[in-house]
Write a protein that holds these residues in place. Structure first.
Motif, short mmCIF file in Angstrom:
data_model
loop_
_atom_site.label_atom_id
_atom_site.label_comp_id
_atom_site.label_asym_id
_atom_site.label_seq_id
_atom_site.Cartn_x
_atom_site.Cartn_y
_atom_site.Cartn_z
N ASN A 1 3.01 -31.37 -2.99
CA ASN A 1 3.99 -30.70 -3.82
C ASN A 1 3.42 -29.46 -4.51
O ASN A 1 4.13 -28.81 -5.27
N SER A 2 2.14 -29.15 -4.27
CA SER A 2 1.52 -28.02 -4.94
C SER A 2 1.99 -26.71 -4.32
O SER A 2 2.45 -26.65 -3.18
N LEU A 3 1.85 -25.66 -5.10
CA LEU A 3 2.28 -24.33 -4.68
C LEU A 3 1.07 -23.41 -4.65
O LEU A 3 0.30 -23.37 -5.61
N ASP A 4 0.87 -22.71 -3.55
CA ASP A 4 -0.20 -21.73 -3.47
C ASP A 4 0.29 -20.42 -4.07
O ASP A 4 1.39 -19.95 -3.76
N VAL A 5 -0.55 -19.83 -4.92
CA VAL A 5 -0.20 -18.58 -5.59
C VAL A 5 -1.25 -17.53 -5.25
O VAL A 5 -2.45 -17.75 -5.42
N ARG A 6 -0.80 -16.40 -4.74
CA ARG A 6 -1.71 -15.28 -4.46
C ARG A 6 -1.61 -14.26 -5.58
O ARG A 6 -0.50 -13.86 -5.97
N MET A 7 -2.77 -13.86 -6.12
CA MET A 7 -2.78 -12.97 -7.28
C MET A 7 -3.41 -11.63 -6.93
O MET A 7 -4.43 -11.56 -6.26
N SER A 8 -2.78 -10.57 -7.41
CA SER A 8 -3.32 -9.22 -7.27
C SER A 8 -3.42 -8.60 -8.66
O SER A 8 -2.44 -8.60 -9.42
N VAL A 9 -4.62 -8.10 -9.01
CA VAL A 9 -4.84 -7.45 -10.31
C VAL A 9 -5.18 -5.98 -10.03
O VAL A 9 -6.12 -5.69 -9.29
N VAL A 10 -4.41 -5.07 -10.64
CA VAL A 10 -4.63 -3.64 -10.44
C VAL A 10 -4.67 -2.96 -11.81
O VAL A 10 -3.75 -3.16 -12.62
N PRO A 11 -5.72 -2.16 -12.10
CA PRO A 11 -5.78 -1.48 -13.40
C PRO A 11 -4.77 -0.34 -13.49
O PRO A 11 -4.66 0.50 -12.59
N MET A 12 -4.00 -0.32 -14.58
CA MET A 12 -3.05 0.75 -14.89
C MET A 12 -3.56 1.51 -16.11
O MET A 12 -4.54 1.10 -16.75
N ILE A 13 -2.89 2.57 -16.47
CA ILE A 13 -3.32 3.33 -17.65
C ILE A 13 -3.06 2.55 -18.94
O ILE A 13 -3.67 2.83 -19.97
N THR A 14 -2.17 1.56 -18.89
CA THR A 14 -1.86 0.76 -20.07
C THR A 14 -2.55 -0.60 -20.05
O THR A 14 -2.38 -1.40 -20.97
N GLY A 15 -3.29 -0.91 -18.99
CA GLY A 15 -3.95 -2.20 -18.86
C GLY A 15 -3.89 -2.71 -17.43
O GLY A 15 -3.48 -1.98 -16.52
N GLU A 16 -4.27 -3.94 -17.24
CA GLU A 16 -4.29 -4.53 -15.90
C GLU A 16 -2.96 -5.20 -15.58
O GLU A 16 -2.51 -6.08 -16.32
N LYS A 17 -2.35 -4.78 -14.49
CA LYS A 17 -1.09 -5.39 -14.05
C LYS A 17 -1.41 -6.53 -13.08
O LYS A 17 -2.23 -6.39 -12.18
#
Length: 430
Positions: free
Chosen positions: A132-148
């Protein structure tokens, strides 16, 4: 709160309660973050982990495919993509709390919490029991206001479909089955981002998944895990690229090879060469449709007569919102209207079309739409080989009127006439 209309007031109040608790515990959370093991983060119960869990559960309940954490000047906005559209999930998160949230996500994925200047990618599992688990893929990208942060929710069983559930017309379904199960060569699935290409690819692989077939797939990431298929996860961090994976797989005595995405000329050339040796090749490619895929392959350096010899079919597809069958509103297209001009020869004054009900109904959550539906086109090439053209532009001669049985536009008009989509949305594409 008025910025987050799709979410109930009860859910909003619960969210702000968790925000308040997490802010009071920020100092206590900060020190353990550096020492904790990623596996332990799933088991412990702190205000911050409860907040993250609540955000994920709410997005799942709303049917989201992606969650976007967007740092603004004074706060963080959380949005989600539902049925292809961006909607506000929670409009307000304090910036000082968001820093801890980013660190928490990075630790769960095993990323560097001290790195804020470069993009990072990771994944984690969310839920209880493995099935029942869910796989989550994460992407972190630096913006001028912080990390999205963008979270892609994977392995959702509701999104996994068989070939017969892909909204293909009867003729297209039979044609695709024939092309996938007979002969050899490449079957390519084309479309823009978020057009359901991976879903179609997995449906084909599931149909071919038999004991007598050695099926290998190369993916980034592995979105669905299918027992009986040898799935390879590309890892750019250790230079295990699509190219290196392909080089190794060619010595693995496979019957069918699937590539999650054809990104480079080297991958395209290797797949085409494998298709010419009598293997079955399947892959996805980012193009607007089947015809434009021919030009994309030409730009990758594949010669026109090689395309005709190696590629059995190109499936082009897009996703549109499906009209709610309960509350949709019928109407007739008026002569000399924009819609009548769009329909062209298919226009008949007596035909009934439908558009969505802005008020909706309980069945569709008062949106007028319920899920999404795909429109398709299948481009096939004749078995006869032409001589190599002297000019690359002559590659257009590969496409004759007999190659494309029906276009996505025609398939869309048929589905609009059946009351499944609205003409206005179809017109926005074409």
């Amino acid at each position: 709160l008025h910025d987050a209309l799709p979410i109930s007031m009860e859910v909003q109040e619960k969210y702000f309660q968790l925000i308040t608790r997490a802010r009071h515990n920020m100092d206590e959370e900060l020190l353990p973050l550096v020492r904790e093991e990623p596996a332990a983060l799933q088991r412990e119960r702190t205000p911050l982990t409860e907040l993250l869990e609540f955000i994920l559960q709410t997005a799942l309940h709303e049917g989201a495919s992606d969650i976007h954490f967007e740092p603004l000047e004074e706060e963080v906005r959380i949005r989600m993509r539902v049925k292809g559209e961006m909607r506000v999930l929670f409009a307000h998160m304090p910036l000082e709390l968001y820093g801890n949230l980013v660190s928490r996500f990075k630790l769960i994925c095993g990323l560097d919490i001290a790195e804020h200047r470069l993009p990072q990618d990771g994944r984690f599992s969310f839920g209880g029991k493995q099935e029942n688990s869910l796989d989550v893929r994460m992407s972190v990208v630096p913006m001028i206001t912080g990390e999205k942060i963008v979270l892609r929710l994977l392995n959702n069983k509701d999104n996994f479909k068989g070939l017969a559930q892909l909204d293909l017309s009867e003729r297209n379904l039979e044609l695709l089955k024939h092309k996938c199960t007979s002969g050899h060569g490449a079957i390519l699935i084309a479309g823009p981002v978020n057009s359901g290409k991976t879903t179609t690819l997995y449906a084909i692989l599931s149909m071919l998944n038999q004991e007598g077939n050695n099926i290998i797939s190369i993916e980034d990431p592995v979105e669905y895990r299918i027992e009986g298929i040898n799935q390879i996860q590309v890892n750019e961090k250790i230079a295990f690229t699509f190219e290196k994976a392909l080089e190794a797989v060619l010595r693995q005595d496979f019957d069918c090879l699937a590539v999650g995405e054809i990104r480079s000329s080297q991958v395209a050339e290797t797949l085409i060469s494998a298709a010419l040796t009598g293997r079955r090749i399947y892959g996805t490619i980012h193009t607007p449709g089947a015809v434009k895929t021919v030009y994309r392959l030409l730009d990758m350096g594949i010669r026109p007569y090689i395309i005709r010899a190696a590629v059995r079919a190109i499936v082009g597809q897009r996703l549109l919102r499906r009209l709610c069958p309960i509350c949709r509103l019928p109407y007739q297209v008026q002569q000399n209207s924009r819609e009548a001009h769009f329909l062209g020869e298919a226009y008949r004054p007596e035909d009934i079309y439908y558009h969505h009900n802005p008020q909706g109904c309980p069945q569709c959550g008062h949106t007028g739409f319920i899920g999404r539906i795909a429109i398709h086109e299948i481009l096939c090439f004749s078995e006869e080989l032409s001589e190599e053209p002297k000019d690359k532009e002559v590659g257009a001669s590969l496409i004759s009127p007999d190659c494309l049985l029906s276009t996505m536009r025609e398939d869309g008009i048929a589905k609009a006439l059946a009351g499944e989509i609205q003409l206005e949305e179809l017109m926005n594409i074409f």
